[in-house]
Design a protein around this motif. Structure first.
Motif, mmCIF file in Angstrom:
data_model
loop_
_atom_site.group_PDB
_atom_site.id
_atom_site.type_symbol
_atom_site.label_atom_id
_atom_site.label_comp_id
_atom_site.label_asym_id
_atom_site.label_seq_id
_atom_site.Cartn_x
_atom_site.Cartn_y
_atom_site.Cartn_z
ATOM 1 N N ARG A 106 -76.676 -49.839 -20.364
ATOM 2 C CA ARG A 106 -77.571 -50.542 -19.445
ATOM 3 C C ARG A 106 -77.657 -52.028 -19.815
ATOM 4 N NH1 ARG A 106 -82.206 -49.142 -16.434
ATOM 5 N NH2 ARG A 106 -81.194 -47.230 -15.804
ATOM 6 N N GLU A 124 -74.813 -53.727 -18.439
ATOM 7 C CA GLU A 124 -75.016 -53.928 -17.001
ATOM 8 C C GLU A 124 -75.927 -55.126 -16.754
ATOM 9 O OE1 GLU A 124 -76.674 -50.350 -15.397
ATOM 10 O OE2 GLU A 124 -74.975 -49.102 -16.007
ATOM 11 N N SER A 125 -77.014 -55.200 -17.517
ATOM 12 C CA SER A 125 -77.994 -56.247 -17.221
ATOM 13 C C SER A 125 -77.474 -57.626 -17.607
ATOM 14 C CB SER A 125 -79.346 -55.950 -17.879
ATOM 15 O OG SER A 125 -79.258 -55.977 -19.272
ATOM 16 N N GLY A 164 -74.980 -58.429 -14.963
ATOM 17 C CA GLY A 164 -75.516 -58.329 -13.607
ATOM 18 C C GLY A 164 -74.676 -57.396 -12.746
ATOM 19 N N PRO A 200 -73.962 -53.365 -12.151
ATOM 20 C CA PRO A 200 -74.300 -51.979 -12.497
ATOM 21 C C PRO A 200 -73.073 -51.089 -12.683
ATOM 22 C CG PRO A 200 -74.927 -52.466 -10.213
ATOM 23 C CD PRO A 200 -74.464 -53.761 -10.815
ATOM 24 N N GLU A 250 -84.180 -54.381 -23.940
ATOM 25 C CA GLU A 250 -83.782 -53.787 -22.662
ATOM 26 C C GLU A 250 -84.885 -52.835 -22.173
ATOM 27 O OE1 GLU A 250 -81.119 -54.494 -20.849
ATOM 28 O OE2 GLU A 250 -81.787 -53.082 -19.326
ATOM 29 N N VAL A 252 -80.636 -51.560 -13.007
ATOM 30 C CA VAL A 252 -80.109 -52.895 -12.691
ATOM 31 C C VAL A 252 -79.503 -52.878 -11.294
ATOM 32 C CG1 VAL A 252 -78.426 -54.647 -13.333
ATOM 33 C CG2 VAL A 252 -79.571 -53.296 -15.113
ATOM 34 N N GLU A 283 -78.205 -58.932 -9.756
ATOM 35 C CA GLU A 283 -79.502 -59.418 -10.223
ATOM 36 C C GLU A 283 -79.421 -59.843 -11.689
ATOM 37 O OE1 GLU A 283 -82.912 -57.004 -9.686
ATOM 38 O OE2 GLU A 283 -82.727 -56.981 -7.507
ATOM 39 N N ALA A 314 -80.695 -60.288 -15.592
ATOM 40 C CA ALA A 314 -81.292 -59.318 -16.502
ATOM 41 C C ALA A 314 -82.796 -59.271 -16.323
ATOM 42 C CB ALA A 314 -80.960 -59.685 -17.936
#
Lengths: 299, 411
Positions: A130, A133-134, A137, A139, A254, A285, A289, A291
């Motif tokens: 995750r 991903e964040s 940006g 997913p 996170e 996420v 977008e 984080a």
């Protein structure tokens, strides 16, 4: 009544050290599954010594916001919580497998379920992913990307390296990232040479630390070569030796880590209803977008 | 005042069976039997109620407030008398019918001095907005909300005379964590009970729960320990046992106690624990039998053991105090000697920022200090050119502590 207590190190010097602990406590609070949610710190207040007396609940789930089993989780926290008859064998752990053990505390009339640290829970692999991903940006991040899970290394804690390798292995087994490596600050393979360990153009670097501080905001960015001087910040991604480095900052910031806190309590018998799924959903996420949450990446 | 709330009246009637006695309000239910009820009636001064009783229809309640006693009431009569005394009824309801942790209840009652001031006195003060109390640097005002529910406002004591609207207004207790993190100069506050709480904010429209939470975020665990102390159950851990408990990098502090007295602990307490540095009232001593000579302070809430800041500082002092004194020879004018003392005082009292730029009469004035350095320090930073030699303990201890913090805080 049941209470959750998140215990963390905190700091006398760094005002941001407690921020992830507060954020995760708030996330759990908002699920409403615990009658009380408290935080306690080694270096801040309330102290481990005095947190239990602030609670009404008879059943208390204590979850250490630490990355590995070791001095703090095995010695300091149980001693300061006054867990009667604590012995590290109660966890029956190989160094990364502690789940929970139940004790009375000497100064209060409560049952304390003392859980293993968040950092060694299997669900940390999800948080690491995750985190990737964040910071990107994206997913769906994974294909074509390398992932470096970074830890302290053995010099500080015998179990620390084990936990890093364990999570790296688990993420690798999922086959989502092109390459996954465990790298360390104090021992080989070292984070200084991060680009030597990857073929991929893009490398996500996730430090397995609870809070952003000296290591994640000064040491690692300079060691990796994101910047010559941490005070000037760095780009995300930053180009190092022809690779794009996506540096994530401490994984402990996170928002999904709150889910691991809940997993720990649930494994110890806490009633958490559908809070696990709720936290997963709320911290997801969205594509493109930035984080979310308290992630400070220093740029 | 507002009429008595139906739900509160209902609760009162239900509770009467067990007997109600709080803050001057006494309600009893004699179950319609004669006997004790009869005696109550005769004590009472309301003849009409007495007549009601003789009708023999549910004439079982007694409602008394202070000197005013109504005996032999039926349920309607009880309702009528209760409605005439809404303050007593809502006061009872607020304290007895709302479930609260015992420490929180005791704290909220202490805030309005409920054990000392009678109900009309408190209610008038609340209605006029002049019921207030302090807790550390917090100023808590208590107003009357609907049906006698208290509405709490919290400000910094220095903002007590400012309208909440003129301050940064908050309603979520959790906001207090952020506020309590930095002082008015933006510096991190590692000790929550240091008297450096920033000003300029107000928490408004808090109920009892939210007030307790807000106080808990500003001064963690102070209510719990205060409550324990009130009940004579405060578990104090004195200096020696606290230091003996330490391990890891703090294990060394135990060696500072060398059986040569406890003067060093007096110095620690004077440095860290007096009211100018911490608002907790120090209850721990050197050990059970050995009090310290330093004043423990006047704070409302107790300090039950040396805190992590004291332990951490003690670790540094343990190293520094391992040094043997030696004799140095410096040549200073009398005024220069006094100036050095003034500088130490100014730093120790946190006064350096208050010294005016051009106040050359103050030895701790920056220009004065710079002049002294220019005149008396050599290129190595040695006072009067006198080398410290191999003694460099201070630097070593600082470095070690910094590294510990960096490691730990990162997790």
């Amino acid at each position: 009544m049941q209470a959750l207590v998140i215990v963390a190190h905190g700091s006398h010097l760094n005002p941001d050290a407690s921020a992830p602990t507060y954020a995760h406590a708030d996330t759990v609070r908002e699920t409403g599954v615990f009658d009380e949610v408290a935080t306690a710190f080694w270096k801040e207040e309330p102290s481990f010594r005095e947190v239990l007396r602030t609670l009404e609940s008879e059943e208390v789930y204590v979850v250490p916001l630490f990355v590995s089993e070791g001095y703090f989780t095995e010695e300091v926290i149980p001693r300061e919580l006054r867990l009667e008859g604590w012995d590290v064998d109660a966890w029956d752990s190989d160094g990364t497998s502690a789940t929970q053990a139940t004790f009375a505390a000497a100064d209060v009339d409560k049952t304390v379920h003392y859980c293993g640290p968040v950092g060694t829970h299997d669900a940390m692999a999800d948080v690491i992913v995750r985190r990737a991903e964040s910071v990107t940006g994206d997913p769906e991040v994974g294909p074509g990307f390398g992932l470096a899970v970074v830890g302290h290394g053995t010099e500080r804690n015998e179990h620390s390296a084990k936990a890093i390798e364990y999570h790296a292995d688990r993420v690798r087994e999922r086959g989502r990232f092109a390459e996954v490596r465990a790298l360390f600050m104090d021992e080989a393979p070292e984070i200084d040479d991060v680009t030597d360990h990857f073929q991929s153009d893009d490398i996500v670097v996730v430090p397995l630390f609870v809070a952003d501080g000296y290591h994640t905001q000064e040491d690692i960015p300079e060691d990796v070569g994101l910047t010559d001087d941490h005070r000037e910040g760095w780009e995300t991604p930053a180009t190092v030796d022809g690779h794009r480095i996506w540096y994530a900052g401490a994984v402990g910031t996170e928002p999904l880590l709150a889910e691991v806190v809940l997993e720990r309590a649930a494994d110890a018998g806490a009633e958490v209803g559908d809070a696990l799924e709720e936290v997963r959903r709320r911290t997801r996420v969205a594509a493109g977008e930035p984080a979310p949450g308290p992630a400070g990446t220093g740029d | 005042m507002t009429d008595v709330d139906d739900a509160q009246l209902e609760a009162l009637v239900a509770a009467a069976e067990e007997g109600v006695a709080l803050d001057g309000l006494i309600v009893t239910d004699e179950g319609g039997e004669n006997g004790e009820g009869g005696e109550d009636r005769e004590d009472g001064e309301d003849g009409k109620d007495g007549e009601d009783r003789e009708d023999g229809v549910g004439d079982r309640y007694t409602f008394a407030t202070g000197s005013d006693t109504h005996a032999g009431l039926d349920e309607a009569g009880l309702g009528r008398v209760a409605a005439q005394n809404p303050w007593y009824v809502s006061n009872w309801y607020y304290w007895e019918a709302i479930e609260r942790p015992p420490a929180e209840r005791a704290f909220l009652r202490w805030l309005e001095d409920a054990d000392e001031r009678d109900v009309p006195d408190r209610y008038e003060a609340m209605a006029e907005g002049r019921l207030a109390a302090s807790w550390g640097q917090l100023h808590v005002t208590i107003r009357l909300g609907e049906h006698g529910h208290r509405v709490y406002t919290v400000r910094h004591a220095e903002d007590a005379d400012r309208e909440p609207e003129a301050l940064e207004v908050h309603t979520d207790p959790r906001d207090a964590r952020e506020i309590a993190t930095f002082d008015d100069r933006g510096r991190y506050r590692p000790l929550k009970t240091a008297p450096t709480l920033p000003t300029g904010w107000a928490f408004v429209d808090l109920d009892g729960r939210a007030l307790a939470e807000t106080v808990g975020f500003v001064y963690p665990a102070t209510v719990a320990n205060w409550y324990r102390e009130r009940r004579g159950e405060l578990d104090v851990s004195h200096w020696r046992e606290t230091m003996a408990r330490q391990t890891g990098i703090y294990g060394v502090v135990e060696t500072w106690d060398r059986g040569e007295g406890h003067e060093h602990v007096n110095w620690v307490a004077e440095a860290c624990c007096v009211d100018s540095q911490c608002l907790k009232r120090r209850e721990w001593a050197y050990d059970e039998e050995t009090p310290l000579e330093v004043d423990g302070g006047d704070g409302a809430f107790p300090c039950r053991e040396p805190c992590s800041l004291v332990v951490s500082a003690a670790r540094t002092w343990t190293t520094l105090e391992g040094e043997e004194p030696r004799t140095y020879e410096f040549e200073l004018t009398p005024s220069e000697k006094e100036q050095l003392e003034a500088i130490v005082d100014a730093v120790a009292d946190g006064r350096t920022d208050d010294i005016r730029e051009a106040d050359f009469s103050d030895g701790a004035n920056r220009y004065r200090a710079r002049f002294l350095r220019a005149k008396r320090f050599d290129d190595e930073g040695d006072l009067c050119g006198v080398a410290t030699d191999e003694w460099d303990g201070a630097e070593g201890a600082d470095g070690a502590d910094g590294a510990d913090e960096a490691d730990g805080a990162d997790g």
